[in-house]
Design a protein around this motif. Structure first.
Motif, mmCIF file in Angstrom:
data_model
loop_
_atom_site.group_PDB
_atom_site.id
_atom_site.type_symbol
_atom_site.label_atom_id
_atom_site.label_comp_id
_atom_site.label_asym_id
_atom_site.label_seq_id
_atom_site.Cartn_x
_atom_site.Cartn_y
_atom_site.Cartn_z
ATOM 1 N N PHE A 43 0.836 -1.192 0.000
ATOM 2 C CA PHE A 43 0.000 0.000 0.000
ATOM 3 C C PHE A 43 0.875 1.248 0.000
ATOM 4 O O PHE A 43 1.865 1.322 0.736
ATOM 5 N N GLY B 14 -2.186 -0.766 -3.442
ATOM 6 C CA GLY B 14 -3.340 -0.014 -2.986
ATOM 7 C C GLY B 14 -2.903 1.332 -2.447
ATOM 8 O O GLY B 14 -1.712 1.683 -2.475
ATOM 9 N N PRO C 133 -7.444 -0.635 -4.704
ATOM 10 C CA PRO C 133 -7.971 -0.704 -3.334
ATOM 11 C C PRO C 133 -7.566 0.534 -2.542
ATOM 12 O O PRO C 133 -6.455 1.054 -2.697
ATOM 13 N N VAL D 275 -7.827 2.205 1.536
ATOM 14 C CA VAL D 275 -8.204 2.036 2.936
ATOM 15 C C VAL D 275 -7.954 3.341 3.681
ATOM 16 O O VAL D 275 -7.101 4.152 3.293
ATOM 17 N N TRP E 125 -1.679 -1.630 5.039
ATOM 18 C CA TRP E 125 -1.496 -3.053 4.740
ATOM 19 C C TRP E 125 -2.148 -3.923 5.811
ATOM 20 O O TRP E 125 -2.880 -4.865 5.501
ATOM 21 N N TRP F 89 -5.880 -3.852 5.601
ATOM 22 C CA TRP F 89 -6.351 -4.700 4.493
ATOM 23 C C TRP F 89 -6.268 -6.177 4.880
ATOM 24 O O TRP F 89 -7.200 -6.955 4.607
ATOM 25 N N GLU G 113 -11.180 -3.439 4.762
ATOM 26 C CA GLU G 113 -10.964 -2.520 3.656
ATOM 27 C C GLU G 113 -12.006 -1.414 3.649
ATOM 28 O O GLU G 113 -13.122 -1.580 4.106
#
Length: 390
Positions: free
Chosen positions: A191, A273, A318, A320, A372, A375, A380
């Motif tokens: 991420f 992500g 993705p 977050v 990370w 996730w 998420e």
């Protein structure tokens, strides 16, 4: 996902006059409905339609759909007011601000935007013209233009209502698009943490810093000019201040679009992500000196986060949101947290392991790590559908 694109209309002087008369009539009708709602305490769309529909339709020569949209616009405005009052956004009951919001009927500007549905507005995407209802009759072959990529999306994915808008002497249509949303990457390899700040607007854990130094100087000059014009108080000063405010907002929007586009493109290209801090209440949490508060409060951090979110959804990246607590004090190597780890704005020095790094870059690494683990734990981010002007 929902997006809104803005296309520019190219009316002749006669067509522009008809459009202006239409906006004036629709907003005068909405003001009449608002006065009725205030007097009776009835703000529901169905109830207002029963009491006001026939009168405004006949008085202002509105079509059936235009009259219904004027009523719905008024009902929605009162619903928004009720929501703001409930959330405390307009002060406590009895306060001056609260009384100003509730002590008189809501008013619509004579050139406020008016919604159009498919019975009032039809698009001819190949010749790039529209046929639009006005109080002077149906206006056909009204040309429009815009960015090529937006026009292609408009031709393929337009759905729902459009808003007629008059702004700074120009006519626009805001059209809603319903774009197919790609499935997000189910297995991001890491991420990219994004740290938002003042000296650097955005710093990513991959080492990219979007500096705010030159921008902050420009914003400082903007504030000085705005203060000077406000003190002067003449009509010409107010007009200049209004034009300048629009220029500031467009500059901010453009910069936020560019930064968000770069971050999302990098994440998509590298199969990663994006992790952002949950910025809700950041202005209330931050303890800053007065000059720093002015700088922070004048930048649209929420807008930048929204742009990153909707571009990430379009790209299947993705995203977050992580807990922002102590991201500036935590070491990205040993994860030791100490207030003394950050001796200055730009420097991070870990008191435990001795790791030295630029403070914003270290914070972005911490945000990336937290992203990370968020996730991995299956939490998420559920980013809501966004409606933004592309």
């Amino acid at each position: 996902m929902k997006l809104t694109v803005r296309v520019k209309l190219l009316p002749t002087p006669e067509q522009a006059q008809a459009l202006r008369a239409t906006l004036h009539a629709c907003n005068e009708a909405a003001n009449h409905v608002s006065a009725t709602a205030f007097a009776t305490g009835t703000t529901g769309n169905r109830e207002l339609r029963a009491t006001a529909y026939t009168h405004i339709k006949n008085t202002w020569r509105l079509g059936a759909q235009a009259a219904q949209h004027a009523i719905k616009k008024t009902s929605d405005a009162y619903a928004a007011l009720k929501g703001n009052l409930k959330a405390g956004n307009l002060g406590r009951p009895g306060s001056k601000r609260h009384l100003a919001a509730t002590g008189k009927p809501l008013r619509f500007r004579s050139d406020a935007a008016q919604p159009y549905d498919d019975r009032m507005l039809s698009w001819q995407t190949e010749p790039r013209t529209v046929s639009i209802w006005t109080t002077a009759g149906r206006m056909k072959h009204l040309a429009y233009t815009g960015r090529e990529e937006h026009l292609q999306l408009l031709a393929e994915y337009r759905q729902g209502e459009s808003d007629l808008q008059y702004r700074d002497g120009q006519w626009y249509l805001l059209a809603t698009l319903d774009l197919p949303e790609p499935a997000p990457n189910p297995n991001p390899r890491a991420f990219i943490g994004v740290d938002l700040g003042i000296a650097n607007i955005a710093t990513t854990s991959t080492g990219h810093r979007h500096s705010g130094r030159r921008l902050n100087r420009t914003r400082h000059n903007d504030r000085k000019l705005r203060t000077r014009l406000q003190k002067k108080g003449t009509r010409s000063a107010k007009r200049r201040a209004k034009r300048h405010a629009g220029k500031e907002a467009r500059r901010t929007r453009d910069i936020n679009h560019k930064i968000s586009k770069h971050i999302v493109a990098e994440a998509q290209r590298t199969g990663r992500g994006i992790a952002l801090e949950a910025l809700g209440g950041i202005r209330e949490r931050a303890r800053l000196k007065k000059p720093q508060r002015v700088t922070m409060n004048s930048w649209a951090f929420g807008q930048l986060a929204e742009f990153i979110a909707y571009k990430a959804r379009r790209a299947g990246v993705p995203l977050v949101h992580v807990n922002p607590a102590y991201t500036s004090q935590e070491c990205s190597r040993c994860h030791h947290i100490d207030r003394r780890n950050r001796p200055s704005q730009a420097v991070f020095t870990c008191r435990s392991c001795g790791f030295v790094e630029h403070a914003d870059l270290n914070a972005s690494h911490v945000i990336g790590h937290r992203g990370w683990w968020t996730w991995v734990r299956g939490a998420e981010s559920q980013v809501p559908a966004l409606t933004l002007i592309a």
